[in-house]
Design a protein around this motif. Structure first.
Motif, PDB file in Angstrom:
ATOM      1  N   UNK A   1      47.694  41.819   5.665  1.00  0.00           N
ATOM      2  CA  UNK A   1      46.645  42.074   6.649  1.00  0.00           C
ATOM      3  C   UNK A   1      45.265  41.593   6.185  1.00  0.00           C
ATOM      4  N   UNK A   2      45.252  40.728   5.195  1.00  0.00           N
ATOM      5  CA  UNK A   2      43.982  40.220   4.644  1.00  0.00           C
ATOM      6  C   UNK A   2      43.637  38.880   5.293  1.00  0.00           C
ATOM      7  N   UNK A   3      42.341  38.703   5.584  1.00  0.00           N
ATOM      8  CA  UNK A   3      41.910  37.444   6.184  1.00  0.00           C
ATOM      9  C   UNK A   3      40.600  36.973   5.541  1.00  0.00           C
ATOM     10  N   UNK A   4      40.460  35.673   5.433  1.00  0.00           N
ATOM     11  CA  UNK A   4      39.227  35.074   4.915  1.00  0.00           C
ATOM     12  C   UNK A   4      38.164  35.189   5.995  1.00  0.00           C
ATOM     13  N   UNK A   5      36.997  35.711   5.627  1.00  0.00           N
ATOM     14  CA  UNK A   5      35.918  35.862   6.594  1.00  0.00           C
ATOM     15  C   UNK A   5      34.764  34.897   6.343  1.00  0.00           C
ATOM     16  N   UNK A   6      34.517  34.571   5.072  1.00  0.00           N
ATOM     17  CA  UNK A   6      33.482  33.598   4.708  1.00  0.00           C
ATOM     18  C   UNK A   6      33.923  32.886   3.442  1.00  0.00           C
ATOM     19  N   UNK A   7      33.548  31.621   3.328  1.00  0.00           N
ATOM     20  CA  UNK A   7      33.893  30.857   2.125  1.00  0.00           C
ATOM     21  C   UNK A   7      32.794  29.839   1.857  1.00  0.00           C
ATOM     22  N   UNK A   8      32.437  29.710   0.590  1.00  0.00           N
ATOM     23  CA  UNK A   8      31.405  28.764   0.164  1.00  0.00           C
ATOM     24  C   UNK A   8      31.945  27.908  -0.974  1.00  0.00           C
ATOM     25  N   UNK A   9      31.654  26.629  -0.944  1.00  0.00           N
ATOM     26  CA  UNK A   9      32.071  25.706  -1.998  1.00  0.00           C
ATOM     27  C   UNK A   9      30.854  25.320  -2.818  1.00  0.00           C
ATOM     28  N   UNK A  10      31.019  25.339  -4.143  1.00  0.00           N
ATOM     29  CA  UNK A  10      29.983  24.894  -5.075  1.00  0.00           C
ATOM     30  C   UNK A  10      30.641  23.842  -5.952  1.00  0.00           C
ATOM     31  N   UNK A  11      30.318  22.595  -5.711  1.00  0.00           N
ATOM     32  CA  UNK A  11      30.971  21.453  -6.336  1.00  0.00           C
ATOM     33  C   UNK A  11      32.480  21.617  -6.121  1.00  0.00           C
ATOM     34  N   UNK A  12      33.237  22.023  -7.146  1.00  0.00           N
ATOM     35  CA  UNK A  12      34.681  22.207  -6.982  1.00  0.00           C
ATOM     36  C   UNK A  12      35.071  23.669  -6.864  1.00  0.00           C
ATOM     37  N   UNK A  13      34.193  24.562  -7.230  1.00  0.00           N
ATOM     38  CA  UNK A  13      34.498  25.989  -7.216  1.00  0.00           C
ATOM     39  C   UNK A  13      34.253  26.579  -5.829  1.00  0.00           C
ATOM     40  N   UNK A  14      34.745  27.798  -5.630  1.00  0.00           N
ATOM     41  CA  UNK A  14      34.565  28.471  -4.351  1.00  0.00           C
ATOM     42  C   UNK A  14      34.240  29.945  -4.550  1.00  0.00           C
ATOM     43  N   UNK A  15      33.483  30.489  -3.614  1.00  0.00           N
ATOM     44  CA  UNK A  15      33.243  31.922  -3.492  1.00  0.00           C
ATOM     45  C   UNK A  15      33.783  32.294  -2.120  1.00  0.00           C
ATOM     46  N   UNK A  16      34.772  33.193  -2.097  1.00  0.00           N
ATOM     47  CA  UNK A  16      35.460  33.517  -0.861  1.00  0.00           C
ATOM     48  C   UNK A  16      35.358  35.021  -0.602  1.00  0.00           C
ATOM     49  N   UNK A  17      34.952  35.374   0.605  1.00  0.00           N
ATOM     50  CA  UNK A  17      34.878  36.761   1.035  1.00  0.00           C
ATOM     51  C   UNK A  17      36.009  37.015   2.022  1.00  0.00           C
ATOM     52  N   UNK A  18      36.885  37.964   1.680  1.00  0.00           N
ATOM     53  CA  UNK A  18      37.918  38.372   2.626  1.00  0.00           C
ATOM     54  C   UNK A  18      37.515  39.741   3.165  1.00  0.00           C
ATOM     55  N   UNK A  19      38.305  40.286   4.054  1.00  0.00           N
ATOM     56  CA  UNK A  19      38.018  41.622   4.553  1.00  0.00           C
ATOM     57  C   UNK A  19      38.327  42.707   3.517  1.00  0.00           C
ATOM     58  N   UNK A  20      38.909  42.329   2.352  1.00  0.00           N
ATOM     59  CA  UNK A  20      39.277  43.311   1.334  1.00  0.00           C
ATOM     60  C   UNK A  20      38.659  43.080  -0.051  1.00  0.00           C
ATOM     61  N   UNK A  21      38.313  41.819  -0.380  1.00  0.00           N
ATOM     62  CA  UNK A  21      37.860  41.527  -1.740  1.00  0.00           C
ATOM     63  C   UNK A  21      37.067  40.229  -1.795  1.00  0.00           C
ATOM     64  N   UNK A  22      36.461  40.021  -2.955  1.00  0.00           N
ATOM     65  CA  UNK A  22      35.778  38.781  -3.277  1.00  0.00           C
ATOM     66  C   UNK A  22      36.716  37.973  -4.172  1.00  0.00           C
ATOM     67  N   UNK A  23      36.915  36.698  -3.849  1.00  0.00           N
ATOM     68  CA  UNK A  23      37.753  35.824  -4.664  1.00  0.00           C
ATOM     69  C   UNK A  23      36.893  34.682  -5.166  1.00  0.00           C
ATOM     70  N   UNK A  24      36.865  34.499  -6.485  1.00  0.00           N
ATOM     71  CA  UNK A  24      36.125  33.410  -7.109  1.00  0.00           C
ATOM     72  C   UNK A  24      37.136  32.404  -7.632  1.00  0.00           C
ATOM     73  N   UNK A  25      37.047  31.175  -7.156  1.00  0.00           N
ATOM     74  CA  UNK A  25      37.986  30.125  -7.535  1.00  0.00           C
ATOM     75  C   UNK A  25      37.269  29.162  -8.466  1.00  0.00           C
ATOM     76  N   UNK A  26      37.830  28.995  -9.665  1.00  0.00           N
ATOM     77  CA  UNK A  26      37.293  28.071 -10.666  1.00  0.00           C
ATOM     78  C   UNK A  26      38.318  26.959 -10.857  1.00  0.00           C
ATOM     79  N   UNK A  27      38.020  25.790 -10.301  1.00  0.00           N
ATOM     80  CA  UNK A  27      38.940  24.661 -10.450  1.00  0.00           C
ATOM     81  C   UNK A  27      38.692  24.024 -11.802  1.00  0.00           C
TER      82      UNK A  27
END
Length: 124
Positions: free
Chosen positions: A30-56
């Protein structure tokens, strides 16, 4: 995100549907992405349940580290905007149980304000 923005390190908002598809295997049912931002190759993602930080990592960026932070674990956050000679702004997020804050560098004041506003909406 424009190619020039990516090369300059400017953050920009990512396509939510595309990000949802990329993370489909790790999102709760039941989780959905609500906002996502890209910084060069990395991402900051806001879902309805948590913050996900992606480090490529690596040359191709195929290897990725995903840091999942429940909003209730965010203790505080701060942002430092650009100045006349300092062209980079920084975001710091303190997470319960971590000694040092998570730090992200931006070269675009507008986007750091957008990310800080999103943090305020989800974490407070």
């Amino acid at each position: 995100m424009g190619l020039l923005d990516a090369l300059l390190g400017n953050a920009s908002e990512s396509d939510i549907n595309e990000t949802q598809q990329e993370l489909l295997r790790i999102l709760a049912s039941d989780e959905r992405v609500e906002r996502a931002y890209a910084i060069i190759r990395d991402q900051i993602i806001f879902t309805n349940k948590r913050l996900i930080l992606v480090d490529k990592q690596g040359v191709t960026g195929k290897k990725r580290e995903l840091l999942s932070v429940p909003y209730r674990s965010i203790e505080r956050f701060s942002m430092e905007t650009t100045g006349h000679f300092d062209l980079e702004s920084e975001l710091h997020i303190w997470v319960r149980g971590m000694a040092a804050p998570i730090s992200k560098t931006f070269r675009n004041d507008q986007t750091i304000h957008d990310v800080a506003r999103a943090l305020a909406e989800y974490a407070l």
